[in-house]
Design a protein around this motif. Structure first.
Motif, mmCIF file in Angstrom:
data_model
loop_
_atom_site.group_PDB
_atom_site.id
_atom_site.type_symbol
_atom_site.label_atom_id
_atom_site.label_comp_id
_atom_site.label_asym_id
_atom_site.label_seq_id
_atom_site.Cartn_x
_atom_site.Cartn_y
_atom_site.Cartn_z
ATOM 1 N N TYR A 1 0.813 -1.323 -0.113
ATOM 2 C CA TYR A 1 0.121 0.087 0.074
ATOM 3 C C TYR A 1 0.830 1.308 -0.098
ATOM 4 C CZ TYR A 1 -4.387 -2.618 0.793
ATOM 5 O OH TYR A 1 -5.309 -3.379 0.686
ATOM 6 N N ASN A 2 2.129 1.285 0.731
ATOM 7 C CA ASN A 2 2.816 2.170 0.872
ATOM 8 C C ASN A 2 3.339 2.713 -0.552
ATOM 9 O OD1 ASN A 2 4.615 4.039 1.809
ATOM 10 N ND2 ASN A 2 6.377 2.720 1.488
ATOM 11 N N LYS A 3 3.311 1.801 -1.664
ATOM 12 C CA LYS A 3 3.715 2.337 -2.906
ATOM 13 C C LYS A 3 2.649 3.326 -3.572
ATOM 14 C CE LYS A 3 5.551 -2.130 -3.811
ATOM 15 N NZ LYS A 3 5.093 -3.428 -4.684
ATOM 16 N N TYR A 4 1.629 3.019 -3.147
ATOM 17 C CA TYR A 4 0.468 3.886 -3.758
ATOM 18 C C TYR A 4 -0.327 4.950 -2.782
ATOM 19 C CZ TYR A 4 0.838 -0.201 -6.638
ATOM 20 O OH TYR A 4 1.421 -1.164 -7.657
ATOM 21 N N TYR A 5 -0.166 4.795 -1.808
ATOM 22 C CA TYR A 5 -0.891 5.638 -0.768
ATOM 23 C C TYR A 5 -0.075 6.408 0.067
ATOM 24 C CZ TYR A 5 -4.505 2.986 -3.018
ATOM 25 O OH TYR A 5 -5.209 2.355 -3.843
ATOM 26 N N ASN A 6 -0.608 7.514 0.762
ATOM 27 C CA ASN A 6 0.243 8.530 1.515
ATOM 28 C C ASN A 6 0.355 7.943 3.104
ATOM 29 O OD1 ASN A 6 1.163 10.106 -0.861
ATOM 30 N ND2 ASN A 6 -0.751 11.010 -0.363
ATOM 31 N N GLY A 7 1.293 8.619 3.818
ATOM 32 C CA GLY A 7 1.038 8.400 5.209
ATOM 33 C C GLY A 7 1.639 7.214 5.865
ATOM 34 N N MET A 8 2.466 6.274 5.297
ATOM 35 C CA MET A 8 3.059 5.264 5.796
ATOM 36 C C MET A 8 4.281 4.920 5.529
ATOM 37 S SD MET A 8 0.383 2.213 4.197
ATOM 38 C CE MET A 8 -0.667 2.928 3.001
ATOM 39 N N HIS A 9 5.075 6.154 4.976
ATOM 40 C CA HIS A 9 6.224 6.009 4.421
ATOM 41 C C HIS A 9 7.326 5.848 5.613
ATOM 42 C CE1 HIS A 9 4.893 10.086 5.078
ATOM 43 N NE2 HIS A 9 6.078 10.388 5.406
ATOM 44 N N ASP A 10 6.927 6.330 6.992
ATOM 45 C CA ASP A 10 8.061 6.226 7.738
ATOM 46 C C ASP A 10 7.527 5.755 9.039
ATOM 47 O OD1 ASP A 10 10.577 6.563 8.898
ATOM 48 O OD2 ASP A 10 10.710 8.764 8.433
ATOM 49 N N PHE A 11 6.889 4.734 9.306
ATOM 50 C CA PHE A 11 5.902 4.552 10.369
ATOM 51 C C PHE A 11 6.858 3.997 11.537
ATOM 52 C CE2 PHE A 11 6.709 -0.132 11.174
ATOM 53 C CZ PHE A 11 7.327 -0.484 10.029
ATOM 54 N N HIS A 12 7.876 3.739 11.533
ATOM 55 C CA HIS A 12 8.852 3.487 12.641
ATOM 56 C C HIS A 12 9.243 4.788 13.346
ATOM 57 C CE1 HIS A 12 12.436 2.125 15.032
ATOM 58 N NE2 HIS A 12 11.616 1.467 15.516
ATOM 59 N N HIS A 13 9.598 5.767 12.571
ATOM 60 C CA HIS A 13 10.097 7.130 12.851
ATOM 61 C C HIS A 13 8.797 7.780 13.633
ATOM 62 C CE1 HIS A 13 11.941 10.886 12.219
ATOM 63 N NE2 HIS A 13 10.603 11.499 12.031
ATOM 64 N N MET A 14 7.661 7.685 12.913
ATOM 65 C CA MET A 14 6.328 8.131 13.461
ATOM 66 C C MET A 14 6.060 7.467 14.717
ATOM 67 S SD MET A 14 3.865 8.670 10.121
ATOM 68 C CE MET A 14 4.926 9.262 8.593
#
Lengths: 517, 119
Positions: free
Chosen positions: A154-167
């Motif tokens: 999903y991360n390839k297509y949708y926003n908001g989950m590109h850096d979940f560990h940092h977040m």
């Protein structure tokens, strides 16, 4: 000539004994208390570790074989899902926000659970619980990995989950699940086992996994559904371990009963507060609903949990006292939580929206006592304002509860119109709480919670800006700096779903998949 | 020791006044207006005039609600830690006796949210 006789294989029971109990030995040149420093200070008395009964007679070689088979099936389905553009088969792009919630709020907890069970296993002198904790520790790290692998599509297509560990370590609302596990792994090994192994895995995990996984299935997300099923077969083992742990502790010494009861009271409440995220997911974030939060609570806690506590009554354990308050909140929890995320849609890594008319009718039918009276007027106002181009984004930071770290959004038990305020003076400072239960948890161990990393206070202390930021320069925008610190891109990862790139892209891509344009 | 531990367990509280660069935290909640999901947290200098808090940051934080413009501040009821409180708008926060992490609430009789729903 001697005939060669094949050596008889060990029987299941013997093999189990060799591969678990056979691993243990009695130290001769080190003191037991030096090797197991964490075993006594919580006050739990264990007289005979051999009384431990393993819930599953699983050995490491069998574990490897069994899990490898499951992994092969899981990855085959994830691959098929990805190659077939499975993400375009979900009900609508609003659904993807539940996956964002899962990857940033839940998957990092799987990793911390892995560490917690490894630590608890190391701390126990008995080989039975040590082996059981080892298996669960491995399960938990696999869960973190398989979830990351399934959701990365999903991360390839949708926003908001590109850096979940940092977040997870930074974003305000993620301090809620994070602090829950930080609290658990910094407790002693017995409290950890009761908190995660029993209260969370046994009493509350159904409320987490079943709605998420069946929600995924209902909404066409086969990838998430598959990792859910793969994990759920382990969860059954974890639940049994949790129950075995608690029975073992209670049977060892009557002095353990009040200590365990306090932990059950504490962790049922803390776990329930974390499930606030699940409540709003069920009632608001799934385009195709499975059941309401209230119905899920009634089935999985009041009925199933009620039966469990009846079973534990013979040890002197009673239903967690917070159950009474939770029963009063079940008509309100999801609406209050969704309202909060609607308020703070500029600072989260997923989108929010107002339910449409059909969805409001569903909410009204599921919550006849509360929805139309308390929440519909608020939503209609917000919807009207949004239609006029005045969508509400709350830019002032909320007051937080010192224990659960959730904004003080909860209302008085029995009065959904009044915010519940509780406070304590401790060593010259004031501390505030969302409920009697969070207050009581603090009062029992204030030294633990005075250190809490409350996101709002940390922002005001200047600790949540990117390195090198100078907040004294003219025109400094604190919200922009905080979003950079979170690694959220304003206008892309946040704000209302209606204006999101996710919505726009999904419509275009699905159009390409179903039309000849 | 207020916690069970294997050795000395003492940590400094994370949110003492000295960490806020001269400001003190003040929490403010508007009763019967749950459009705002929770009370707000503000960092204010203790020398700030109470009336300036109402006209500035409170206007910015609560002004979205249509009731806010209709408030008759002379009739507003104030509470500090849940007990009646009478702020002097011309005095500073410190002179009003407000300390770090105090919580105040205000009630605006006659204004009870969107369509009377306490929203």
């Amino acid at each position: 000539m001697d005939m060669q006789v094949a050596k008889k294989k060990l029987g299941l029971k013997e093999r189990y004994a060799v591969m678990t109990r056979g691993l243990d030995w009695t130290p001769s040149y080190q003191k037991m208390e030096d090797i197991y420093p964490y075993i006594a200070y919580e006050g739990i008395k264990i007289h005979d570790w051999d009384k431990w009964e393993d819930p599953f007679r699983l050995t490491m070689d069998a574990y490897w074989k069994y899990q490898a088979e499951k992994e092969r099936k899981l990855y085959a389905i994830i691959d098929a899902f990805n190659q077939n553009n499975g993400h375009l088969n979900v009900t609508d792009a609003r659904y993807v926000n539940t996956v964002k919630l899962f990857i940033s709020g839940i998957s990092p907890l799987e990793y911390v659970a892995h560490r917690g069970f490894a630590h608890a296993g190391r701390a126990f002198p008995g080989p039975g619980p040590r082996v059981a904790c080892l298996m669960q520790s491995l399960d938990e790290i696999r869960h973190a990995q398989t979830q990351v692998h399934a959701i990365s599509n999903y991360n390839k297509y949708y926003n908001g989950m590109h850096d979940f560990h940092h977040m997870h370590d930074r974003v305000w609302f993620l301090s809620v699940p994070k602090s829950f596990f930080d609290d658990a792994i910094t407790a002693g090994p017995f409290e950890f086992m009761v908190s995660i192994g029993f209260s969370f895995e046994y009493v509350l995990t159904n409320l987490l996994f079943v709605p998420f996984v069946s929600g995924a299935a209902y909404n066409g997300d086969m990838g998430t559904m598959t990792f859910g099923f793969s994990a759920q077969s382990d969860e059954a083992r974890h639940m049994t371990l949790g129950l075995e742990v608690i029975k073992f502790i209670l049977e060892q010494d009557p002095a353990n009963v009040p200590i365990v009861q306090r932990w059950i009271d504490k962790w049922t409440w803390r776990g329930y507060r974390v499930l606030t995220l699940v409540a709003m997911m069920m009632d608001y974030m799934l385009p195709k609903r499975t059941m309401s939060w209230k119905e899920a609570w009634e089935v999985y806690f009041e009925e199933n949990g009620g039966a469990l506590f009846k079973d534990l009554a013979r040890y002197g354990i009673t239903m967690p006292k917070c159950a009474e308050q939770i029963a009063l909140e079940k008509d309100h929890l999801s609406h209050q939580a969704w309202s909060t995320f609607y308020n703070y849609a500029a600072a989260a890594n997923f989108h929010t929206w107002m339910p449409d008319e059909d969805e409001m009718a569903w909410l009204s039918s599921k919550y006849p006592e509360s929805f139309d009276k308390h929440y519909r007027p608020r939503y209609e106002f917000w919807r009207e304002q949004a239609a006029k181009g005045n969508r509400f984004y709350n830019k002032t930071l909320p007051m937080l509860c010192q224990t659960c770290q959730i904004p003080m959004l909860f209302t008085e038990p029995g009065d959904p119109t009044k915010i519940c305020y509780r406070e304590v003076d401790y060593k010259g400072d004031k501390y505030h709480f969302c409920s009697d239960h969070c207050k009581e948890i603090f009062e029992h161990e204030p030294e633990k919670y005075v250190q809490a990393w409350l996101p709002v206070h940390q922002i005001y202390q200047g600790n949540c800006f990117p390195e090198g930021t100078d907040p004294t320069v003219e025109g400094f925008d604190p919200l922009a700096a905080v979003l950079k610190y979170y690694n959220l891109e304003h206008g892309r990862d946040n704000l209302d779903f209606d204006i999101s790139e996710d919505k726009k892209n999904f419509a275009e891509w699905r159009g390409q998949a179903t039309k000849n344009i | 020791m207020a916690v069970a531990a294997i050795s000395k367990y003492e940590f400094a509280p994370a949110d003492t006044q000295d960490k806020f660069h001269g400001a003190r935290l003040l929490y403010i909640g508007w009763e019967d207006h749950l459009l705002f999901c929770a009370p707000f947290a503000f960092p204010f200098p203790p020398t700030m005039r109470f009336g300036d808090v109402v006209a500035g940051p409170m206007q910015a934080a609560f002004g979205y609600h249509p009731d806010f413009a209709q408030i008759d501040w002379a009739k507003a009821e104030w509470f500090k830690s849940g007990k009646p409180f009478a702020p002097d708008f011309d005095k500073s926060l410190a002179e009003n006796g407000l300390k770090h992490k105090d919580v105040i609430r205000f009630r605006t009789p006659g204004l009870d949210g969107i369509k009377g729903s306490c929203s």
